[in-house]
Write a protein that holds these residues in place. Structure first.
Motif, PDB file in Angstrom:
ATOM      1  N   ARG A  71      -8.279  28.490 -17.366  1.00 45.43           N
ATOM      2  CA  ARG A  71      -9.416  29.350 -17.019  1.00 45.43           C
ATOM      3  C   ARG A  71     -10.373  28.651 -16.066  1.00 45.43           C
ATOM      4  O   ARG A  71     -11.009  29.292 -15.224  1.00 45.43           O
ATOM      5  CB  ARG A  71     -10.150  29.794 -18.289  1.00 45.43           C
ATOM      6  CG  ARG A  71      -9.377  30.775 -19.134  1.00 45.43           C
ATOM      7  CD  ARG A  71     -10.245  31.382 -20.220  1.00 45.43           C
ATOM      8  NE  ARG A  71     -10.593  30.406 -21.249  1.00 45.43           N
ATOM      9  CZ  ARG A  71      -9.903  30.211 -22.362  1.00 45.43           C
ATOM     10  NH1 ARG A  71      -8.789  30.909 -22.589  1.00 45.43           N
ATOM     11  NH2 ARG A  71     -10.294  29.315 -23.253  1.00 45.43           N
ATOM     12  N   ARG A  72     -10.480  27.350 -16.177  1.00 44.19           N
ATOM     13  CA  ARG A  72     -11.401  26.596 -15.323  1.00 44.19           C
ATOM     14  C   ARG A  72     -10.867  26.431 -13.906  1.00 44.19           C
ATOM     15  O   ARG A  72     -11.625  26.514 -12.927  1.00 44.19           O
ATOM     16  CB  ARG A  72     -11.658  25.209 -15.942  1.00 44.19           C
ATOM     17  CG  ARG A  72     -12.386  24.224 -15.041  1.00 44.19           C
ATOM     18  CD  ARG A  72     -13.828  24.649 -14.828  1.00 44.19           C
ATOM     19  NE  ARG A  72     -14.529  23.722 -13.961  1.00 44.19           N
ATOM     20  CZ  ARG A  72     -14.622  23.823 -12.637  1.00 44.19           C
ATOM     21  NH1 ARG A  72     -14.016  24.843 -12.020  1.00 44.19           N
ATOM     22  NH2 ARG A  72     -15.301  22.942 -11.941  1.00 44.19           N
ATOM     23  N   LEU A  73      -9.575  26.189 -13.767  1.00 43.05           N
ATOM     24  CA  LEU A  73      -9.051  25.739 -12.481  1.00 43.05           C
ATOM     25  C   LEU A  73      -8.216  26.766 -11.717  1.00 43.05           C
ATOM     26  O   LEU A  73      -8.306  26.855 -10.492  1.00 43.05           O
ATOM     27  CB  LEU A  73      -8.207  24.476 -12.692  1.00 43.05           C
ATOM     28  CG  LEU A  73      -8.941  23.271 -13.289  1.00 43.05           C
ATOM     29  CD1 LEU A  73      -7.956  22.154 -13.579  1.00 43.05           C
ATOM     30  CD2 LEU A  73     -10.034  22.795 -12.365  1.00 43.05           C
ATOM     31  N   LEU A  74      -7.371  27.507 -12.402  1.00 46.77           N
ATOM     32  CA  LEU A  74      -6.393  28.316 -11.681  1.00 46.77           C
ATOM     33  C   LEU A  74      -6.959  29.524 -10.934  1.00 46.77           C
ATOM     34  O   LEU A  74      -6.491  29.814  -9.826  1.00 46.77           O
ATOM     35  CB  LEU A  74      -5.284  28.771 -12.635  1.00 46.77           C
ATOM     36  CG  LEU A  74      -4.013  27.914 -12.565  1.00 46.77           C
ATOM     37  CD1 LEU A  74      -4.317  26.492 -13.029  1.00 46.77           C
ATOM     38  CD2 LEU A  74      -2.899  28.527 -13.405  1.00 46.77           C
ATOM     39  N   PRO A  75      -7.931  30.263 -11.474  1.00 46.32           N
ATOM     40  CA  PRO A  75      -8.373  31.457 -10.739  1.00 46.32           C
ATOM     41  C   PRO A  75      -8.844  31.154  -9.322  1.00 46.32           C
ATOM     42  O   PRO A  75      -8.397  31.801  -8.363  1.00 46.32           O
ATOM     43  CB  PRO A  75      -9.512  31.997 -11.615  1.00 46.32           C
ATOM     44  CG  PRO A  75      -9.163  31.537 -12.991  1.00 46.32           C
ATOM     45  CD  PRO A  75      -8.571  30.180 -12.810  1.00 46.32           C
ATOM     46  N   ALA A  76      -9.721  30.186  -9.164  1.00 48.47           N
ATOM     47  CA  ALA A  76     -10.217  29.859  -7.825  1.00 48.47           C
ATOM     48  C   ALA A  76      -9.107  29.283  -6.961  1.00 48.47           C
ATOM     49  O   ALA A  76      -8.983  29.618  -5.774  1.00 48.47           O
ATOM     50  CB  ALA A  76     -11.379  28.867  -7.926  1.00 48.47           C
ATOM     51  N   ALA A  77      -8.284  28.421  -7.543  1.00 47.90           N
ATOM     52  CA  ALA A  77      -7.212  27.787  -6.765  1.00 47.90           C
ATOM     53  C   ALA A  77      -6.218  28.817  -6.258  1.00 47.90           C
ATOM     54  O   ALA A  77      -5.806  28.788  -5.087  1.00 47.90           O
ATOM     55  CB  ALA A  77      -6.494  26.744  -7.618  1.00 47.90           C
ATOM     56  N   LEU A  78      -5.818  29.747  -7.106  1.00 52.82           N
ATOM     57  CA  LEU A  78      -4.839  30.753  -6.700  1.00 52.82           C
ATOM     58  C   LEU A  78      -5.444  31.744  -5.715  1.00 52.82           C
ATOM     59  O   LEU A  78      -4.750  32.237  -4.813  1.00 52.82           O
ATOM     60  CB  LEU A  78      -4.292  31.472  -7.928  1.00 52.82           C
ATOM     61  CG  LEU A  78      -3.457  30.596  -8.871  1.00 52.82           C
ATOM     62  CD1 LEU A  78      -3.092  31.359 -10.138  1.00 52.82           C
ATOM     63  CD2 LEU A  78      -2.190  30.103  -8.175  1.00 52.82           C
ATOM     64  N   LEU A  79      -6.728  32.043  -5.858  1.00 47.48           N
ATOM     65  CA  LEU A  79      -7.390  32.907  -4.882  1.00 47.48           C
ATOM     66  C   LEU A  79      -7.345  32.281  -3.492  1.00 47.48           C
ATOM     67  O   LEU A  79      -6.983  32.949  -2.506  1.00 47.48           O
ATOM     68  CB  LEU A  79      -8.843  33.145  -5.299  1.00 47.48           C
ATOM     69  CG  LEU A  79      -9.738  33.812  -4.238  1.00 47.48           C
ATOM     70  CD1 LEU A  79      -9.264  35.236  -3.967  1.00 47.48           C
ATOM     71  CD2 LEU A  79     -11.199  33.786  -4.668  1.00 47.48           C
ATOM     72  N   GLY A 362      -1.713  35.763 -17.881  1.00 47.69           N
ATOM     73  CA  GLY A 362      -2.404  36.022 -16.621  1.00 47.69           C
ATOM     74  C   GLY A 362      -2.148  34.934 -15.599  1.00 47.69           C
ATOM     75  O   GLY A 362      -1.944  35.218 -14.406  1.00 47.69           O
ATOM     76  N   ALA A 363      -2.140  33.674 -16.054  1.00 55.36           N
ATOM     77  CA  ALA A 363      -1.874  32.561 -15.138  1.00 55.36           C
ATOM     78  C   ALA A 363      -0.457  32.642 -14.576  1.00 55.36           C
ATOM     79  O   ALA A 363      -0.245  32.455 -13.376  1.00 55.36           O
ATOM     80  CB  ALA A 363      -2.083  31.230 -15.857  1.00 55.36           C
ATOM     81  N   ALA A 364       0.506  32.929 -15.447  1.00 55.84           N
ATOM     82  CA  ALA A 364       1.892  33.025 -14.990  1.00 55.84           C
ATOM     83  C   ALA A 364       2.055  34.158 -13.981  1.00 55.84           C
ATOM     84  O   ALA A 364       2.740  34.002 -12.953  1.00 55.84           O
ATOM     85  CB  ALA A 364       2.820  33.237 -16.181  1.00 55.84           C
ATOM     86  N   ALA A 365       1.422  35.296 -14.262  1.00 54.87           N
ATOM     87  CA  ALA A 365       1.530  36.429 -13.348  1.00 54.87           C
ATOM     88  C   ALA A 365       0.871  36.119 -12.004  1.00 54.87           C
ATOM     89  O   ALA A 365       1.414  36.453 -10.941  1.00 54.87           O
ATOM     90  CB  ALA A 365       0.879  37.665 -13.980  1.00 54.87           C
ATOM     91  N   ALA A 366      -0.299  35.478 -12.039  1.00 54.33           N
ATOM     92  CA  ALA A 366      -1.000  35.156 -10.789  1.00 54.33           C
ATOM     93  C   ALA A 366      -0.228  34.128  -9.974  1.00 54.33           C
ATOM     94  O   ALA A 366      -0.128  34.240  -8.744  1.00 54.33           O
ATOM     95  CB  ALA A 366      -2.406  34.642 -11.109  1.00 54.33           C
ATOM     96  N   MET A 367       0.327  33.121 -10.644  1.00 54.50           N
ATOM     97  CA  MET A 367       1.128  32.128  -9.926  1.00 54.50           C
ATOM     98  C   MET A 367       2.361  32.777  -9.302  1.00 54.50           C
ATOM     99  O   MET A 367       2.714  32.494  -8.147  1.00 54.50           O
ATOM    100  CB  MET A 367       1.542  31.006 -10.881  1.00 54.50           C
ATOM    101  CG  MET A 367       0.382  30.128 -11.339  1.00 54.50           C
ATOM    102  SD  MET A 367       0.852  28.957 -12.651  1.00 54.50           S
ATOM    103  CE  MET A 367       1.907  27.833 -11.732  1.00 54.50           C
ATOM    104  N   ALA A 368       3.009  33.659 -10.061  1.00 52.50           N
ATOM    105  CA  ALA A 368       4.194  34.343  -9.536  1.00 52.50           C
ATOM    106  C   ALA A 368       3.830  35.205  -8.332  1.00 52.50           C
ATOM    107  O   ALA A 368       4.602  35.286  -7.357  1.00 52.50           O
ATOM    108  CB  ALA A 368       4.826  35.205 -10.631  1.00 52.50           C
TER     109      ALA A 368
END
Length: 682
Positions: A71-79, A362-368
């Motif tokens: 929650r801390r790192l992936l949303p901004a990084a994937l955006l 959610g992380a897996a879906a966003a990364m995919a």
């Protein structure tokens, strides 16, 4: 734990070093050490958090820990990755798109550091520009740390506390100390042997996290020291970090032992803690502006590099100081928006978003989604390149046609025209020199970041009409393919020994101007061994020497001695004159542009042709004085004082100074005739 203002200040310092380094690289040549500051801070904070969790619960709740990190790192990084992928598709030249999309894919899987380490050891790709996602290498290292570290600490507690009966702090300190020592040793050794991959791999960086982790387990130091001692220690540590940023350069052997300076200095500042003394450097962290930069440091790091790369791609040149300032301002604006509307809301979201399974899903879906966004166009590009490669392969085999060098050898009309067979992307990705699929018996080894190739080309020595030796650097490699094909046609046996950036004509102990100490030492060993081998091989009658000499100091006398030594051993010497690379002043290699990139940018008949600057080739002078036979490719490619990059519907160079495989293959007949003539005269 309450937020410490001094740590936010250190984060601001770290991201400031990196951003200034990338925007104004000549101003802050060692700004890359900001990444090391981040690593120490991460080791300190994460270990402190996990230690407190062990104290409260007796175990580390791995699922919760990883969910919080996601929650801390992936949303901004994937955006930012998604925006970078779209930006690359819109702005990055076609020649660079495969590299960019591949590295975005690796970044989305947080393995980019290993991908870059694997590619960095190949000197054939040393001229490749940085991709829009290259800065994600450090985030890949961090994510790998977050996965492994809690598992390691859990194992330390299980073994040390429950099996050996040690205290928790003793067990943790012992394991972390072991990681620190082992990783530091690996960093020192790998940096000395192979500095390029050593920069990226996790094993050479783990000790930096461990340094912060050890401090987290120690009692706070600041309260134990007098005000004066604490003040002096704080200033010494801060000045040490700043000095590294100012005085370190790209040639600094990093992250070897010298990385101890910024790492230990950062760890000391963390250990000393915050300080309200009027003269304490920690007070520099307290203003609201510095705290904002510290709070936004993650988003600042994410945005700054793609903005720089995409802006440079949009205008077709590096950013000037004014545009660099504008890029910095845009970085701050986007970082604030990302922190305000992405980072903070998702971190603090209640309900479903705060639960583990939805977080992982959610992380897996966003990364995919990001990987698909990069891989889909990459697949289309590769399919196009495969179709073009099949067409070109047919043209390469038609020696009576007008493709590549055949256009000059067969006196074709308009040999420098831009035709539909000109493919900058395929030329650049194809590289140069022999490949493992070419059917030759070659061995490749990477020593001190330079590739060494050993081959036996052509027919077996017992069946050969001539036994040749071919020695040199990567500018010899570029002719290995036509030499191999010519050797089969003429029943030659060819012993090949090459090493990147290493010419056997330069004296031992005199390295190229861009060589590191380990590369110079490896070159010396290779030069001695190769010359001894060739001189003592009684079956070798002729030695062909090729190389790049502009980066070497004038070594005419030594080159003359090497050729005389070969001749005294009964060998004839054939010298292949160096072919100028793309338009540049000799020696100004930092300004050299990739030939495929230039053609893609210009896209006109006879694109990127130039008049080479006058220069003195000391190696060719020595060859002339020694009576060697000289083969000069520039007589073919640089006619009437003008050198050409587009010849016969293809691009001559794969990069800025190595002949492409497609063009080299069409040189087979010319190359064979030149060597046959030299053999007949010897």
């Amino acid at each position: 734990m309450r937020q410490r203002r001094d740590i936010q200040g250190l984060r601001a310092l770290a991201v400031g070093l990196v951003v200034i380094f990338h925007l104004f690289p000549s101003v802050l040549t060692g700004g890359y050490i900001g990444v090391d500051v981040f690593f120490v801070i991460s080791g300190y904070l994460i270990t402190g958090h996990l230690d407190r969790e062990l104290d409260r619960h007796g175990r580390i709740r791995l699922g919760e820990f990883w969910a919080r990190r996601i929650r801390r790192l992936l949303p901004a990084a994937l955006l930012v990755m998604a925006v970078s992928a779209v930006g690359a598709l819109l702005l990055i030249p076609r020649t660079l798109l495969p590299q960019n999309l591949t590295e975005i894919t690796a970044a989305a899987g947080y393995v980019l550091n290993w991908v870059l380490a694997a590619s960095s050891v190949d000197y054939l790709s040393s001229d490749a520009p940085a991709s829009v996602a290259q800065h994600y290498w450090s985030l890949s290292v961090e994510e790998q740390f977050y996965i492994v570290w809690p598992l390691l600490l859990t194992a330390a507690v299980l073994v040390g506390v429950r099996l050996l009966g040690r205290s928790r702090r003793t067990a943790l300190t012992a394991v972390i100390g072991l990681v620190f020592a082992a990783s530091l040793a690996a960093s020192i050794v790998q940096t000395a042997l192979s500095p390029a991959p050593a920069y990226f791999v996790t094993t050479t960086r783990a000790w930096e996290f461990a340094a912060g982790a050890l401090v987290a387990l120690l009692p706070a130091l600041g309260a134990r020291l007098g005000a004066s001692v604490r003040l002096i220690a704080s200033w010494v540590a801060l000045v040490a970090v700043l000095a590294c940023g100012v005085f370190f350069t790209a040639s600094t052997p990093f992250p070897g032992a010298i990385a101890l300076i910024p790492v230990v200095a950062t760890a000391l500042l963390l250990w000393l803690g915050d300080d309200d003394h009027a003269l304490a450097p920690q007070r520099l962290s307290h203003p609201a502006a510095v705290q904002f930069v510290g709070d936004a440091s993650y988003s600042l790091y994410l945005w700054h590099w793609p903005i720089i790369v995409l802006a440079a791609a949009a205008i077709g040149r590096p950013l000037d100081p004014l545009l660099a300032l504008a890029a910095g301002a845009l970085t701050v604006a986007l970082a604030w928006a990302t922190m305000r509307w992405v980072e903070q809301p998702i971190r603090r979201a209640p309900g479903l978003l705060a639960r583990r399974l939805p977080t992982y899903a959610g992380a897996a879906a966003a990364m995919a989604a990001v990987i698909a966004l990069a891989l889909s166009p990459l697949g289309v590009l590769r399919a196009e390149d495969q179709a073009a490669a099949a067409t070109i392969a047919e043209l390469e085999r038609d020696a009576s046609g007008c493709f590549g060098a055949y256009a000059l050898l067969n006196d074709c009309d308009d040999p420098y025209a831009l035709t539909d067979t000109v493919n900058p992307t395929l030329t650049q990705s194809g590289g140069f020199g022999l490949r493992s699929g070419d059917g030759e018996e070659c061995d490749w080894a990477t020593i001190a970041d330079r590739s060494e190739m050993s081959c036996d080309l052509g027919v077996p020595a017992a069946e050969a009409t001539e036994r040749l030796a071919f020695i040199g650097d990567s500018h010899a490699d570029q002719y290995a393919l036509p030499l191999a094909l010519a050797a089969r046609e003429h029943d030659w046996s060819v012993l090949v020994r090459t090493r990147g950036s290493c010419t056997p004509l330069a004296p031992v102990g005199v390295a190229a101007e861009d060589a590191t100490a380990s590369q110079a030492e490896a070159c010396d060993r290779w030069t001695i061994d190769v010359l001894d081998e060739v001189v003592s091989d009684t079956e070798v009658d002729t030695v062909i020497v090729a190389g790049r000499y502009e980066l070497q100091p004038d070594s005419t006398e030594n080159a003359h001695e090497v050729m005389e030594r070969l001749q005294d051993a009964g060998k004839s010497v054939i010298f292949i004159a160096d072919l100028p690379g793309t338009a540049h002043e000799w020696g100004a290699t930092d300004t050299m542009e990739s030939a495929p990139s230039c053609v893609e940018r210009e896209w006109r008949d006879d694109a990127c042709a130039w008049e080479p600057a006058p220069h003195t080739d000391w190696a060719q002078t020595a060859a002339y004085e020694a009576g060697a036979t000289i083969i000069d490719p520039s007589t073919l490619l640089c006619q009437e004082g003008r050198c050409h990059i587009v010849v016969g519907g293809t691009i001559v160079f794969a990069d800025s100074h190595h002949i492409s495989r497609a063009f080299a293959r069409t040189l087979t007949g010319w190359f064979g005739d030149q060597i046959s003539g030299a053999l007949a005269r010897s």
